[in-house]
Design a protein around this motif. Structure first.
Motif, PDB file in Angstrom:
ATOM      1  N   PRO A 185      93.724  38.437  68.854  1.00 10.61           N
ATOM      2  CA  PRO A 185      94.709  37.368  69.068  1.00 10.61           C
ATOM      3  C   PRO A 185      95.084  37.213  70.542  1.00 10.61           C
ATOM      4  CG  PRO A 185      95.313  38.668  67.144  1.00 10.61           C
ATOM      5  CD  PRO A 185      94.159  39.367  67.781  1.00 10.61           C
ATOM      6  N   SER A 186      95.127  38.346  71.271  1.00  8.70           N
ATOM      7  CA  SER A 186      95.492  38.267  72.686  1.00  8.70           C
ATOM      8  C   SER A 186      94.459  37.523  73.512  1.00  8.70           C
ATOM      9  CB  SER A 186      95.689  39.680  73.251  1.00  8.70           C
ATOM     10  OG  SER A 186      94.490  40.437  73.113  1.00  8.70           O
ATOM     11  N   ASN A 187      93.208  37.479  73.026  1.00 10.61           N
ATOM     12  CA  ASN A 187      92.149  36.776  73.757  1.00 10.61           C
ATOM     13  C   ASN A 187      92.155  35.274  73.505  1.00 10.61           C
ATOM     14  OD1 ASN A 187      91.168  39.066  74.931  1.00 10.61           O
ATOM     15  ND2 ASN A 187      89.503  39.371  73.479  1.00 10.61           N
ATOM     16  N   PHE A 188      92.818  34.856  72.397  1.00  3.34           N
ATOM     17  CA  PHE A 188      92.695  33.453  71.994  1.00  3.34           C
ATOM     18  C   PHE A 188      93.250  32.515  73.065  1.00  3.34           C
ATOM     19  CE2 PHE A 188      94.457  29.658  69.961  1.00  3.34           C
ATOM     20  CZ  PHE A 188      93.313  29.137  69.408  1.00  3.34           C
ATOM     21  N   THR A 189      94.481  32.758  73.460  1.00  4.27           N
ATOM     22  CA  THR A 189      95.094  31.867  74.444  1.00  4.27           C
ATOM     23  C   THR A 189      94.362  31.943  75.783  1.00  4.27           C
ATOM     24  OG1 THR A 189      97.225  32.172  73.350  1.00  4.27           O
ATOM     25  CG2 THR A 189      97.258  31.276  75.582  1.00  4.27           C
ATOM     26  N   LYS A 190      93.875  33.171  76.146  1.00  2.84           N
ATOM     27  CA  LYS A 190      93.143  33.322  77.405  1.00  2.84           C
ATOM     28  C   LYS A 190      91.885  32.462  77.416  1.00  2.84           C
ATOM     29  CE  LYS A 190      94.593  38.125  78.125  1.00  2.84           C
ATOM     30  NZ  LYS A 190      94.118  39.528  78.230  1.00  2.84           N
ATOM     31  N   GLN A 191      91.190  32.415  76.279  1.00  4.18           N
ATOM     32  CA  GLN A 191      89.903  31.716  76.247  1.00  4.18           C
ATOM     33  C   GLN A 191      90.039  30.224  75.947  1.00  4.18           C
ATOM     34  OE1 GLN A 191      86.623  33.556  74.188  1.00  4.18           O
ATOM     35  NE2 GLN A 191      87.490  35.606  74.362  1.00  4.18           N
ATOM     36  N   THR A 192      91.093  29.837  75.222  1.00  3.69           N
ATOM     37  CA  THR A 192      91.215  28.424  74.826  1.00  3.69           C
ATOM     38  C   THR A 192      92.319  27.685  75.571  1.00  3.69           C
ATOM     39  OG1 THR A 192      92.747  28.913  73.013  1.00  3.69           O
ATOM     40  CG2 THR A 192      90.374  29.033  72.537  1.00  3.69           C
ATOM     41  N   GLY A 193      93.405  28.380  75.878  1.00  6.81           N
ATOM     42  CA  GLY A 193      94.549  27.706  76.502  1.00  6.81           C
ATOM     43  C   GLY A 193      95.353  26.874  75.523  1.00  6.81           C
ATOM     44  N   LEU A 194      95.109  27.037  74.217  1.00  6.45           N
ATOM     45  CA  LEU A 194      95.813  26.264  73.188  1.00  6.45           C
ATOM     46  C   LEU A 194      97.030  27.010  72.671  1.00  6.45           C
ATOM     47  CD1 LEU A 194      92.756  24.989  71.090  1.00  6.45           C
ATOM     48  CD2 LEU A 194      94.170  23.645  72.665  1.00  6.45           C
ATOM     49  N   LYS A 195      97.936  26.260  72.074  1.00  5.75           N
ATOM     50  CA  LYS A 195      99.113  26.843  71.437  1.00  5.75           C
ATOM     51  C   LYS A 195      98.664  27.693  70.255  1.00  5.75           C
ATOM     52  CE  LYS A 195     103.403  25.545  69.081  1.00  5.75           C
ATOM     53  NZ  LYS A 195     104.233  24.415  68.586  1.00  5.75           N
ATOM     54  N   TYR A 196      99.237  28.880  70.173  1.00  2.00           N
ATOM     55  CA  TYR A 196      98.817  29.840  69.141  1.00  2.00           C
ATOM     56  C   TYR A 196      99.896  29.917  68.068  1.00  2.00           C
ATOM     57  CZ  TYR A 196      97.526  34.341  67.065  1.00  2.00           C
ATOM     58  OH  TYR A 196      97.184  35.342  66.191  1.00  2.00           O
ATOM     59  N   LEU A 197      99.453  29.820  66.798  1.00  2.00           N
ATOM     60  CA  LEU A 197     100.402  29.836  65.688  1.00  2.00           C
ATOM     61  C   LEU A 197     100.456  31.196  65.009  1.00  2.00           C
ATOM     62  CD1 LEU A 197     102.387  28.134  64.013  1.00  2.00           C
ATOM     63  CD2 LEU A 197     100.486  27.554  62.498  1.00  2.00           C
ATOM     64  N   ALA A 198      99.326  31.658  64.483  1.00  2.00           N
ATOM     65  CA  ALA A 198      99.313  32.939  63.753  1.00  2.00           C
ATOM     66  C   ALA A 198      97.867  33.353  63.508  1.00  2.00           C
ATOM     67  CB  ALA A 198     100.066  32.821  62.436  1.00  2.00           C
ATOM     68  N   PRO A 199      97.670  34.658  63.261  1.00  2.00           N
ATOM     69  CA  PRO A 199      96.331  35.126  62.871  1.00  2.00           C
ATOM     70  C   PRO A 199      96.238  35.284  61.356  1.00  2.00           C
ATOM     71  CG  PRO A 199      97.657  37.007  63.478  1.00  2.00           C
ATOM     72  CD  PRO A 199      98.557  35.804  63.575  1.00  2.00           C
ATOM     73  N   LEU A 200      95.024  35.328  60.861  1.00  2.00           N
ATOM     74  CA  LEU A 200      94.751  35.671  59.462  1.00  2.00           C
ATOM     75  C   LEU A 200      93.610  36.678  59.457  1.00  2.00           C
ATOM     76  CD1 LEU A 200      94.886  32.245  57.560  1.00  2.00           C
ATOM     77  CD2 LEU A 200      96.532  34.111  57.417  1.00  2.00           C
ATOM     78  N   ASN A 201      93.802  37.788  58.747  1.00  2.00           N
ATOM     79  CA  ASN A 201      92.762  38.814  58.741  1.00  2.00           C
ATOM     80  C   ASN A 201      91.588  38.416  57.858  1.00  2.00           C
ATOM     81  OD1 ASN A 201      95.071  39.634  56.773  1.00  2.00           O
ATOM     82  ND2 ASN A 201      93.223  40.595  55.918  1.00  2.00           N
ATOM     83  N   ARG A 202      90.464  39.030  58.135  1.00  3.15           N
ATOM     84  CA  ARG A 202      89.239  38.756  57.375  1.00  3.15           C
ATOM     85  C   ARG A 202      89.319  39.420  56.004  1.00  3.15           C
ATOM     86  NH1 ARG A 202      84.154  41.045  56.501  1.00  3.15           N
ATOM     87  NH2 ARG A 202      84.793  42.938  57.632  1.00  3.15           N
ATOM     88  N   LEU A 203      88.879  38.675  54.974  1.00  8.00           N
ATOM     89  CA  LEU A 203      88.849  39.191  53.610  1.00  8.00           C
ATOM     90  C   LEU A 203      87.415  39.511  53.224  1.00  8.00           C
ATOM     91  CD1 LEU A 203      91.347  36.738  51.861  1.00  8.00           C
ATOM     92  CD2 LEU A 203      91.785  39.054  52.666  1.00  8.00           C
ATOM     93  N   GLU A 256      89.443  20.484  74.776  1.00  3.04           N
ATOM     94  CA  GLU A 256      90.097  19.500  75.635  1.00  3.04           C
ATOM     95  C   GLU A 256      90.732  18.388  74.805  1.00  3.04           C
ATOM     96  OE1 GLU A 256      90.730  19.444  78.896  1.00  3.04           O
ATOM     97  OE2 GLU A 256      89.949  21.505  78.869  1.00  3.04           O
ATOM     98  N   TYR A 257      90.059  18.001  73.735  1.00  2.57           N
ATOM     99  CA  TYR A 257      90.637  16.972  72.850  1.00  2.57           C
ATOM    100  C   TYR A 257      91.898  17.487  72.175  1.00  2.57           C
ATOM    101  CZ  TYR A 257      91.358  14.066  68.756  1.00  2.57           C
ATOM    102  OH  TYR A 257      91.934  13.271  67.796  1.00  2.57           O
ATOM    103  N   LEU A 258      91.843  18.745  71.717  1.00  3.59           N
ATOM    104  CA  LEU A 258      93.024  19.326  71.067  1.00  3.59           C
ATOM    105  C   LEU A 258      94.184  19.443  72.052  1.00  3.59           C
ATOM    106  CD1 LEU A 258      91.282  22.125  68.934  1.00  3.59           C
ATOM    107  CD2 LEU A 258      92.286  19.985  68.106  1.00  3.59           C
ATOM    108  N   LYS A 259      93.873  19.743  73.316  1.00  2.82           N
ATOM    109  CA  LYS A 259      94.937  19.804  74.323  1.00  2.82           C
ATOM    110  C   LYS A 259      95.589  18.434  74.517  1.00  2.82           C
ATOM    111  CE  LYS A 259      93.209  23.740  76.991  1.00  2.82           C
ATOM    112  NZ  LYS A 259      92.652  24.198  78.297  1.00  2.82           N
ATOM    113  N   SER A 260      94.777  17.376  74.391  1.00  7.11           N
ATOM    114  CA  SER A 260      95.353  16.027  74.498  1.00  7.11           C
ATOM    115  C   SER A 260      96.310  15.748  73.350  1.00  7.11           C
ATOM    116  CB  SER A 260      94.239  14.977  74.537  1.00  7.11           C
ATOM    117  OG  SER A 260      93.580  14.894  73.283  1.00  7.11           O
ATOM    118  N   LEU A 261      95.978  16.288  72.150  1.00  8.02           N
ATOM    119  CA  LEU A 261      96.886  16.150  71.011  1.00  8.02           C
ATOM    120  C   LEU A 261      98.169  16.944  71.250  1.00  8.02           C
ATOM    121  CD1 LEU A 261      94.433  16.462  67.954  1.00  8.02           C
ATOM    122  CD2 LEU A 261      95.396  14.377  68.956  1.00  8.02           C
ATOM    123  N   GLU A 262      98.012  18.107  71.903  1.00  4.73           N
ATOM    124  CA  GLU A 262      99.184  18.935  72.193  1.00  4.73           C
ATOM    125  C   GLU A 262     100.135  18.210  73.129  1.00  4.73           C
ATOM    126  OE1 GLU A 262     100.208  23.512  73.692  1.00  4.73           O
ATOM    127  OE2 GLU A 262      98.152  22.736  73.752  1.00  4.73           O
TER     128      GLU A 262
END
Length: 727
Positions: free
Chosen positions: A491-509, A701-707
């Motif tokens: 989860p700590s890498n997500f914002t670093k790599q995407t720059g998007l707003k982070y909501l929550a993680p879900l573990n693998r089943l 980049e498109y998602l950032k425009s939505l943000e």
């Protein structure tokens, strides 16, 4: 990747690392424990390279150069010892030993099966011939290829011998060490002894051949120079008598006579050294190895005061005897007396230090001391002769300067004499080298006996070494995998790599068929399921807090888990008393319609082919309805009437608390972008086991425009490993 993170990774995988390391150590232990025993035999060769070269350890430029040359000689001799020419001789000796003895070193059954008795007899004869002639077998000869094959099958060929052979100089000494290791103590001893003997034979014959060629060459050249000198001397005498030139005190003929006498005496001194060294070798064989240390290691260079006085007197008498032209009988008698006194002094020193030996050993020790003194005197005499020759050469070099002014005869005599003396010196050096080759400057120090014990087992060392190597490889492998793994993972890498707003993680089943009813109605022992439920509730809470009527769930690429997330969220929201509608707007993949069993009615309703009352299907979950689609190769803008679909959503939003829509992946299709206009919020889903590639960057980049428009609710990082949730 920082050190702290890598440390955590290692701690998580510590049991795997320890298990692999332990397995490697156990395997190594089991293999090496039953390894055959090895016996090592060691021999030493005395080379004679550093004899008389103690000054090589000085620091001057010239002596440093000499040291380099001597080291080069040692390296050359080391290579020669293990050369194919020498090792082939050892191969012949080994195979002849096995063929001629009832107890061979190696099993000959396979050889006797493969080759007939006649072929083996021919091979034996060829080995003997090559051994006597110091020649190698030729791989170009068809018959000799068979003989080489016999050696190779028994492990007697030069390549096989070289694998277990170590040849190196013992630092700071005149010795070369030869070590060989095999499965038999007798074979190891036989190899090193045979190698020493065959090398000495090969080296001595090679050196003797070179020396003989040199003697022959310089003898022929000396005859030519002598004839030339005689002609020049005769012409000089004729000129001198005709012109009335007086004969100088030391004429060229007189000096030449003196030079000849000195060369004769130097030859006698060399013969004396040769004879004394042979005597020392004979004496050495009478003593055991334990007796050699006290009785044979006393040198004539002992530092006792009386000994030094006698030695200095011996040197002075030797020099005077040479200067007197070897004709002073009184000096010769004094030399003999001083030598006897010095011999008695040396013997007395040995007796005082080690005790008086028996009569036989006393005789041998006296002979040994006498031989050493003979060598000492002869070497001193040679030094004095060389000094006298140099003096005469300098004197003779000026005898014609004033006399030969009206003629060139004197200068010609001088040049002819110098050329003669130069060749004479080279001839004497070649004769000395020939004598040394015959005597054998290289010798084996002692005959090697078969080793009593095998080499110490390396089981423990190899086991520990294998464990260390495996541990290092495991850590390196994990580091490499972590370094090369570009997936999001944490989860700590997500914002670093995407720059998007982070909501929550879900573990693998791990289980493919998720029973949502059981999941929310029970407390599960499976931590993965229980954790997934709690994280899903967190996402549900965020949706309730935001309160979007229409929510588009999409992803940048396929297999991110958006379909399963949508269904899970719908059921979870229904448990909160919310009335939920699912619309399958993923026309490229209508798996949502198939999973829920809904009627594919959306397209038919938009096209007026179906009444509104048949549009919505009930799902298996209470409070959750579904509008399915047929799917196809078209986009929402092509199948949905914008006004009609927008009115439909407005109407349905009055009946349902939340409307959840699914869009096709952003990287490949424009569907989600076309659907985003109908949604109040967009919820993108990313998979933790996927990487952010170039296609993802455009979608991000498109998602950032939505943000920036306030339409991005936040991102869900799906399929996170349980161990990575808190990182």
């Amino acid at each position: 990747m920082d050190l702290l993170h890598f440390t955590r990774v290692l701690l998580r995988r510590k049991w795997l690392i320890l298990a692999v390391t332990a397995l490697a150590m156990i395997t190594t232990f089991l293999i090496t424990r039953n390894a055959p025993k090895k016996y090592r035999a060691n021999a030493r060769l005395s080379t004679g390279i550093t004899e008389g070269n103690d000054e090589i350890f000085s620091l001057s430029d010239m002596q440093g150069k000499q040291k380099y040359e001597i080291e080069a000689k040692f390296r050359g001799m080391e290579e020669l010892v293990q050369s194919p020419q020498v090792l082939s001789l050892v191969s012949y000796q080994l195979i002849l030993h096995d063929l001629d003895n009832t107890e061979p070193m190696r099993n000959l059954a396979g050889i006797r099966t493969m080759y007939s008795a006649d072929e083996i007899r021919v091979a034996r004869k060829r080995y003997k011939t090559r051994l006597d002639s110091l020649q190698v077998l030729l791989s170009t000869d068809e018959l000799e290829r068979k003989h080489i094959d016999i050696l190779r099958r028994l492990g007697y060929d030069d390549n096989s011998l070289r694998e277990d052979l170590i040849v190196k100089r013992i630092p700071g000494t005149d010795f070369i060490s030869i070590e060989y290791e095999s499965e038999s103590p007798y074979l190891s001893a036989l190899v090193v002894n045979t190698l020493c003997q065959e090398f000495i034979r090969f080296y001595s014959r090679s050196q003797a051949s070179q020396a003989r060629n040199s003697v022959s060459y310089f003898s022929q050249m000396l005859g030519e120079k002598k004839r030339d000198l005689d002609e020049k001397m005769q012409a000089w005498d004729t000129y001198r008598k005709a012109e009335g030139v007086s004969d100088p005190t030391n004429s060229a003929q007189d000096i030449l006579t003196l030079v000849t006498d000195l060369e004769t005496e130097r030859e006698k001194a060399n013969q004396e050294i040769f004879s004394a060294e042979r005597k020392l070798i004979e004496i050495d064989n009478y003593f055991t190895s334990n007796e050699k240390k006290p009785y044979l290691e006393t040198e004539v260079t002992r530092s006792g005061s009386q000994t030094m006085i006698l030695r200095n007197r011996l040197g002075r008498l030797n020099n005077k005897y040479v200067r007197m032209g070897f004709k002073a009988q009184g000096i010769l008698d004094s030399l003999a007396t001083t030598r006897r006194e010095l011999a008695e002094e040396l013997f007395q020193s040995v007796s005082e230090q080690y005790g008086t030996p028996d009569s036989e050993r006393k005789r041998l020790i006296n002979q040994k001391i006498d031989a050493e003194l003979r060598i000492e005197i002869a070497r001193g005499r040679i030094t004095a002769i060389d000094r006298e020759l140099k003096r005469l050469g300098n004197q003779a070099g000026t005898f014609t300067v004033s006399e030969a002014t009206p003629s060139s005869y004197g200068k010609e005599v001088e040049l002819a004499r110098d050329a003669y003396l130069t060749v004479l010196n080279k001839l004497n050096d070649a004769k000395m080298a020939s004598q040394n080759a015959t005597l054998g400057a290289v010798s084996q120090v002692e005959f090697v006996q078969p080793p009593d014990k095998p080499e110490p087992s390396k089981t423990l060392m190899l086991t520990v070494l294998s464990g260390l190597i495996t541990l290092i490889l495991c850590i390196s492998g994990i580091f490499l995998m972590e370094y090369l793994d570009t997936s999001i993972r944490y989860p700590s890498n997500f914002t670093k790599q995407t720059g998007l707003k982070y909501l929550a993680p879900l573990n693998r089943l791990t289980n493919t068929n998720l029973d949502l009813v059981s999941l929310f109605n029970e407390t599960h022992k499976n931590p993965s399921l229980e954790n997934y439920k709690q994280l899903l509730r967190k996402v549900r809470h965020e949706i309730i807090e935001e309160g979007p009527k229409t929510l588009l769930i999409t992803s940048t690429k396929k297999d991110s888990g958006k379909t399963s997330l949508l269904i899970s969220l719908a059921y979870s929201l229904s448990l909160s008393g919310k009335k939920i509608l699912i619309i399958d707007t993923n026309f490229k993949d209508n798996s949502l319609t198939q999973i829920t069993g809904a009627s594919p009615s959306l397209e038919k309703y938009i096209q007026k082919d179906m009444p509104k009352k048949a549009l919505v299907s009930s799902s298996v979950f209470k409070g959750v309805d579904v509008i399915g689609c047929e799917g196809g190769n078209f986009s929402p803008a092509e199948i949905l009437n914008e006004e009609e679909f927008e009115n439909l959503l407005i109407e349905l939003s009055e009946q349902y608390d939340h409307i959840l829509m699914e869009g096709a992946p952003l990287n490949k299709y424009a569907d989600s972008q076309e659907l985003s206009r109908y949604a109040a919020k967009v919820l993108p889903v990313f998979a933790a086991n996927s990487s952010i590639d170039a296609a993802d960057l455009a979608s991000i980049e498109y998602l950032k425009s939505l943000e920036s428009q306030g339409k991005l609710m936040g991102s869900v990082l799906n399929k996170v490993e349980m161990r990575n949730l808190n990182q």
